[in-house]
Design an enzyme around this catalytic site. Sequence first.
Site, PDB file in Angstrom:
ATOM      1  N   GLY A  46      46.134  38.914  43.789  1.00 36.18           N
ATOM      2  CA  GLY A  46      47.030  39.669  42.919  1.00 36.18           C
ATOM      3  C   GLY A  46      48.040  40.418  43.762  1.00 36.18           C
ATOM      4  N   GLN A  51      54.176  46.715  46.001  1.00 36.46           N
ATOM      5  CA  GLN A  51      53.736  46.153  47.282  1.00 36.46           C
ATOM      6  C   GLN A  51      54.818  45.354  47.976  1.00 36.46           C
ATOM      7  OE1 GLN A  51      49.888  44.519  45.483  1.00 36.46           O
ATOM      8  NE2 GLN A  51      49.246  45.115  47.546  1.00 36.46           N
ATOM      9  N   CYS A 106      42.796  44.845  49.565  1.00 38.18           N
ATOM     10  CA  CYS A 106      44.175  44.954  49.080  1.00 38.18           C
ATOM     11  C   CYS A 106      45.117  44.443  50.160  1.00 38.18           C
ATOM     12  CB  CYS A 106      44.474  46.418  48.764  1.00 38.18           C
ATOM     13  SG  CYS A 106      46.140  46.713  48.148  1.00 38.18           S
ATOM     14  N   LEU A 107      46.116  43.672  49.760  1.00 41.35           N
ATOM     15  CA  LEU A 107      47.065  43.143  50.746  1.00 41.35           C
ATOM     16  C   LEU A 107      47.818  44.268  51.462  1.00 41.35           C
ATOM     17  CD1 LEU A 107      48.580  40.082  48.817  1.00 41.35           C
ATOM     18  CD2 LEU A 107      46.877  40.046  50.642  1.00 41.35           C
ATOM     19  N   HIS A 148      42.915  46.712  39.213  1.00 39.63           N
ATOM     20  CA  HIS A 148      43.466  46.954  40.555  1.00 39.63           C
ATOM     21  C   HIS A 148      45.001  46.912  40.534  1.00 39.63           C
ATOM     22  CE1 HIS A 148      43.128  46.372  45.109  1.00 39.63           C
ATOM     23  NE2 HIS A 148      44.409  46.119  44.862  1.00 39.63           N
ATOM     24  N   GLU A 149      45.558  45.881  39.875  1.00 38.12           N
ATOM     25  CA  GLU A 149      47.028  45.728  39.864  1.00 38.12           C
ATOM     26  C   GLU A 149      47.691  46.781  38.984  1.00 38.12           C
ATOM     27  OE1 GLU A 149      48.089  44.036  42.209  1.00 38.12           O
ATOM     28  OE2 GLU A 149      46.230  42.958  42.568  1.00 38.12           O
ATOM     29  N   HIS A 152      48.040  49.928  40.813  1.00 37.44           N
ATOM     30  CA  HIS A 152      49.199  49.922  41.726  1.00 37.44           C
ATOM     31  C   HIS A 152      50.450  50.401  41.005  1.00 37.44           C
ATOM     32  CE1 HIS A 152      48.161  48.242  45.625  1.00 37.44           C
ATOM     33  NE2 HIS A 152      47.511  47.225  45.089  1.00 37.44           N
TER      34      HIS A 152
END
Length: 183
Positions: A46, A51, A106-107, A148-149, A152
């Site tokens: 995701g 990000q 997480c990226l 999670h997204e 963000h």
Amino acid sequence: MAIREIVLYPDPRLSQKTEIVKSFDSKLEKLLDDMFETMVAARGLGLAAPQIGELVQVAVIDLSIEDMPPAVISSERPIVAPKKRLELINPKIITAVKDVTSDEGCLSIPEYRDSVKRKECVTVEASDRAGNLFILEGRELLAFALQHEIDHLNGVLFVDHLSRLKRGIFQRWYAKRQRYTEE
Ligand code: CO
């Protein structure tokens, strides 16, 4: 399409609220395409717009590499084929049921993983790139990815959900990693 640079913790853009998307135009399509390409290149499940430095309510999820049932999507429109690759514009969690823990990474915080409290099943309302509203139900991995997204988009990272103790462990890990990269 273009692979964009991923914004890394502790960049302040990851802690900011994002703006609602009002124009469903070619700029949004380009953003979504860039996000999918960036996520795939980074091997993520995701990615949220902050990000890649865009403070708007846009997120993408791709669980096609996971062996799991696809999302159930209901819509006023003719039936949308269930799919694992999702684009979410202005997503909102409508219902969230049952406390569980989820192992996450997480990226924007490469190499760090920990377990956080999440809900096992969530229902989300969002728009697609054409501006059509849809409702999506996700369980387990998809539910965790959605939470999670959407976090963000509210300036919240998974490490913000850690207990004080685990947060301390994360901060020490991060400080150590910084020293290592600076050497
Ligand atoms: Co993330």
